[in-house]
Design a protein around this motif. Structure first.
Motif, short mmCIF file in Angstrom:
data_model
loop_
_atom_site.label_atom_id
_atom_site.label_comp_id
_atom_site.label_asym_id
_atom_site.label_seq_id
_atom_site.Cartn_x
_atom_site.Cartn_y
_atom_site.Cartn_z
N LYS A 66 -4.52 11.67 -22.32
CA LYS A 66 -4.03 10.29 -22.22
C LYS A 66 -4.35 9.53 -23.51
O LYS A 66 -3.48 8.84 -24.06
CB LYS A 66 -4.67 9.61 -21.00
N SER A 106 -2.42 7.45 0.90
CA SER A 106 -2.65 6.63 -0.29
C SER A 106 -4.06 6.87 -0.83
O SER A 106 -4.29 6.89 -2.04
CB SER A 106 -2.45 5.16 0.04
N ALA A 150 -4.00 10.09 -2.66
CA ALA A 150 -3.36 9.91 -3.96
C ALA A 150 -4.35 9.37 -4.98
O ALA A 150 -4.46 9.88 -6.10
CB ALA A 150 -2.15 8.98 -3.84
N GLN A 151 -5.12 8.35 -4.57
CA GLN A 151 -6.10 7.76 -5.48
C GLN A 151 -7.17 8.77 -5.87
O GLN A 151 -7.53 8.89 -7.04
CB GLN A 151 -6.77 6.54 -4.82
N ILE A 164 -3.10 11.42 -8.34
CA ILE A 164 -1.68 11.77 -8.39
C ILE A 164 -0.89 10.66 -7.71
O ILE A 164 -1.45 9.77 -7.08
CB ILE A 164 -1.39 13.14 -7.72
N ASP A 165 0.44 10.71 -7.83
CA ASP A 165 1.28 9.63 -7.31
C ASP A 165 1.64 9.88 -5.85
O ASP A 165 1.73 11.02 -5.41
CB ASP A 165 2.54 9.51 -8.16
N PRO A 166 1.87 8.79 -5.10
CA PRO A 166 2.22 8.91 -3.68
C PRO A 166 3.32 9.93 -3.38
O PRO A 166 3.18 10.71 -2.43
CB PRO A 166 2.65 7.49 -3.32
N PRO A 167 4.42 9.98 -4.14
CA PRO A 167 5.45 10.96 -3.82
C PRO A 167 4.95 12.40 -3.84
O PRO A 167 5.38 13.23 -3.05
CB PRO A 167 6.50 10.74 -4.92
N ARG A 168 4.00 12.70 -4.73
CA ARG A 168 3.46 14.06 -4.77
C ARG A 168 2.66 14.34 -3.52
O ARG A 168 2.65 15.48 -3.02
CB ARG A 168 2.57 14.25 -5.99
#
Lengths: 172, 172
Positions: free
Chosen positions: A45, B76, B79-80, B84-88
């Motif tokens: 990053k 959620s 994800a945190q 990673i992102d919610p869709p994953r």
DNA sequence: TATTGTTATACTCTATAACTATA
DNA sequence: TATAGTTATAGAGTATAACAATA
């Protein structure tokens, strides 16, 4: 598919959402792959931020540094060194060539292969990029001392090249 | 854009292929990102081999371990924790649910969210997977002593979570 | 026949925007 | 309006097979 017997939930705990914020992953943090991935994401990053203005990706940076250190390197040699496949090298060199940073020169001895060279623009850029990447490394590892940083590099090197772990100048 | 003057090759070296085998990347090996990526590839390769018979990917393993440690965790929250992102997470949980390893339970308090639980099959599998992943870590770091392995984990943790580097129980 | 580079392809990983249903 | 989850989509990154030119 119909639900099977083994799909039944475990009712030692009430079947209700229990955690709504981030939770700890203590067991996970004992796993090397997890720690490596998280640390790499953090370092990359910083790298991306620092390289954004030059639109340079990690693999492109690596290729430029290798070419600088080995003018006339062939594509197959690049592939081996970067541990990537020949088709990726083609794309990589295409990009560098299209941007005027590197170019292919037909090899006279073996006309199947090319020698890859940096252009003057490529030479100038890679000098700047190396300084930036050093900056980015330092920013990503603010929490570490210089000794710890070198310790980390040594440990990582011994993982990805176990046999070549006794290099000169690495005992400080 | 038209070709510029700076595109001319540098003729300090004869424009001919010079390297046909793998070359060294000494300057590159001083870069943290490079070392991290190479080490991670090596460790993940071992992980893949060991997990192949169970067809488990790194993210799936991480999710299973988190769910085991936090039954009823929401998506959620997952994800945190996994960064990673919610869709994953949706796709991840879909896969685990389709394989009968985990399942969603509607949250009564807040009917927008689910609590994720392991099935009995999931519970049994994650125990086995944790043992396998420990095996895989050891295989990937044969060159390191147990002390060095813990040292490495500590250094990595301080990179990816710089503020939470003073955790209890990590001073041995 | 083997090797260098290339094309085409596909599959995974990841990120984003837009939608739904609840709140 | 805000949030949890979902869908659709697109862009990287990566791996494989098949091909051309040369050895």
């Amino acid at each position: 598919m119909p639900p099977r017997d083994k799909d039944a939930p475990i009712h030692q705990v009430a079947p209700e959402a229990t955690e709504t914020g981030p939770v700890d992953g203590l067991i996970l943090e004992e796993r090397l792959g997890y720690a490596l991935r998280r640390a790499q994401l953090r370092v990359f990053k910083h790298f991306d931020e620092v390289m954004r203005e030059h639109d340079i990706r990690p693999a492109q940076f690596s290729a430029l540094v290798i070419i600088e250190g080995h003018p006339g390197v062939t594509q197959s040699s690049l592939a081996q060194t970067l541990a990537i496949d020949p088709p990726r090298v083609v794309n990589l060199v295409n990009t560098l060539e299209a941007r005027g940073l590197a170019l292919r020169v037909r090899c006279k001895r073996d006309r199947r292969s090319y020698g890859i060279f940096l252009t003057r623009a490529g030479e100038a850029l890679v000098v700047r990029l190396k300084a930036l990447s050093e900056q980015s490394d330092l920013a990503a590892t603010q929490a570490l001392s210089e000794t710890e940083r070198r310790q980390l590099l040594g440990l990582l090197r011994r993982i990805y090249s176990p046999q070549a772990s006794d290099e000169p100048g690495s005992n400080e």
